[in-house]
Design an enzyme around this catalytic site. Structure first.
Site, PDB file in Angstrom:
ATOM      1  N   THR A  52       0.644  -1.258  -0.017  1.00 58.00           N
ATOM      2  CA  THR A  52      -0.093   0.096  -0.044  1.00 58.00           C
ATOM      3  C   THR A  52       0.664   1.321  -0.028  1.00 58.00           C
ATOM      4  OG1 THR A  52      -1.645  -1.330   1.074  1.00 58.00           O
ATOM      5  CG2 THR A  52      -1.905   1.065   1.043  1.00 58.00           C
ATOM      6  N   LYS A 177       3.223 -12.232   7.472  1.00 56.39           N
ATOM      7  CA  LYS A 177       1.977 -11.635   7.221  1.00 56.39           C
ATOM      8  C   LYS A 177       1.329 -12.434   6.129  1.00 56.39           C
ATOM      9  CE  LYS A 177      -0.098  -7.530   4.904  1.00 56.39           C
ATOM     10  NZ  LYS A 177       0.306  -5.921   4.239  1.00 56.39           N
ATOM     11  N   ILE A 237      -2.492  -6.979   9.342  1.00 54.73           N
ATOM     12  CA  ILE A 237      -2.259  -5.797   8.614  1.00 54.73           C
ATOM     13  C   ILE A 237      -2.913  -5.469   7.354  1.00 54.73           C
ATOM     14  CG2 ILE A 237      -0.144  -4.557   7.597  1.00 54.73           C
ATOM     15  CD1 ILE A 237       1.587  -6.598   9.194  1.00 54.73           C
TER      16      ILE A 237
END
Length: 336
Positions: A52, A177, A237
């Site tokens: 992102t 993640k 996340i």
């Protein structure tokens, strides 16, 4: 000096966007700092330069400067003890090591590492090469490393639970993640890394001053946070959290309370999970451009900022659809 090693906490984290000034040429450091402070104030941990954050669009010096801005913003806002996770994936082993060392110098406390995907056609199923890459990064890293499994950003390279469990044994590996949306993979990893055998083995091999032998499995999306927490995940996340940080924090808190026996909280968490699953799909489906547009539209002008090519422009109908589909979720966010 490298930052003091510390534990990455359970809970939700926001991968903040990197706002660019009009035209996409320079980082808007004021907007970046404001967004870091906003998410920290809402109770989210901070991740800088993830997918992102358009890490792949930044030059090496720009990455270091962005991390320094995030660290300074946290410190100035009174979050000087807050950890800071920085994406340090590069195009090669040495580039990744160099970026990780830069991150430590700039004030990051943890590194998020994705495997380079350019040669995926040659190494996609080469489990030895995949494992060697991460092992050598972790050997050289001054920061604890979180593995980042995102096939969509690694040209289809997808680590399986055996790969991740193998790498979890490394004394400098503190978590993963999973942006592969595989809850089954996460369950298998949690089962291994929360076993007495693993904890005993990891605890006896920790580097000096590492706080704990815990290994954290985090989802890379918020749309299945409640069920993931129920099977051992520690948090998430999620890019949608950067748009609706108080909502995501509320979902996490009510989920934990509900899973610990509070039926009223569990019922609220179920309703919230439905809301978050819907908004997460909308935000993620609109890409980084949509995420930035929504931040500008709902939170503050220029907070999301411009993006860099090859990410293309948003169509006007897409912008209008985002406003219409997310306005109710934004009103809920403002009510918290």
């Amino acid at each position: 000096m490298p930052p003091q090693r510390q534990l990455w906490p359970d809970g939700p984290a926001a991968p903040v966007t990197t706002p660019f000034l009009p035209g996409g040429h320079d980082i808007d450091h004021d907007s970046l700092a404001a967004n870091v402070k906003r998410n920290a104030a809402a109770g989210l941990h901070i991740v800088i330069l993830g997918t992102t954050g358009e890490a792949s669009h930044l030059l090496r010096d720009e990455r270091k400067a962005a991390i320094a801005t995030a660290r300074r913003a946290l410190d100035q806002a009174g979050y000087d003890n807050a950890p800071l996770l920085a994406g340090t994936g590069g195009s090669s082993l040495q580039a990744t090591i160099d970026l990780t060392r830069d991150a430590a110098q700039a004030g990051a406390t943890h590194a998020l590492v994705i495997i380079p995907g350019y040669f995926s056609y040659a190494m996609k199923e080469d489990r030895t090469a995949i494992r060697m890459f991460f092992q050598q990064v972790m050997d050289a890293s001054p920061l604890p490393v979180m593995l980042y499994n995102f096939p969509g950003a690694a040209a289809g390279i997808d680590m399986n639970s055996d790969d991740i469990s193998f790498l979890a044994d490394h004394p400098n590996c503190f978590g993963v993640k999973l942006t592969c949306a595989s809850i089954g993979k996460g369950i298998r990893i949690c089962s291994y890394t929360q076993s007495p055998e693993y904890l005993a083995k990891k605890g006896s091999s920790l580097r000096e001053s590492t706080v704990s032998g815990r290994f954290l499995t985090l989802t890379g999306l918020s749309d299945y946070l409640l069920p993931a927490l129920a099977v051992g995940h520690a948090g998430c996340i999620a890019s949608s959290g950067g748009v609706f940080p108080k909502t995501l924090r509320r979902l996490y808190d009510t989920s934990v309370a509900g899973l610990n026996g509070d039926i009223q909280a569990l019922n609220e968490a179920k309703e919230l999970q439905n809301r978050v699953a819907r908004s997460d799909a909308i935000v993620c489906g609109s890409g980084i451009q949509g995420t930035k547009f929504v931040l500008d539209r709902f939170v503050a002008p220029r907070l999301g900022g411009d993006w860099r090519l090859p990410l293309g422009p948003l169509k006007e109908e897409t912008k209008q659809a985002l406003i219409e589909r997310l306005i109710d979720d934004w009103k809920y966010e403002e009510s918290l």
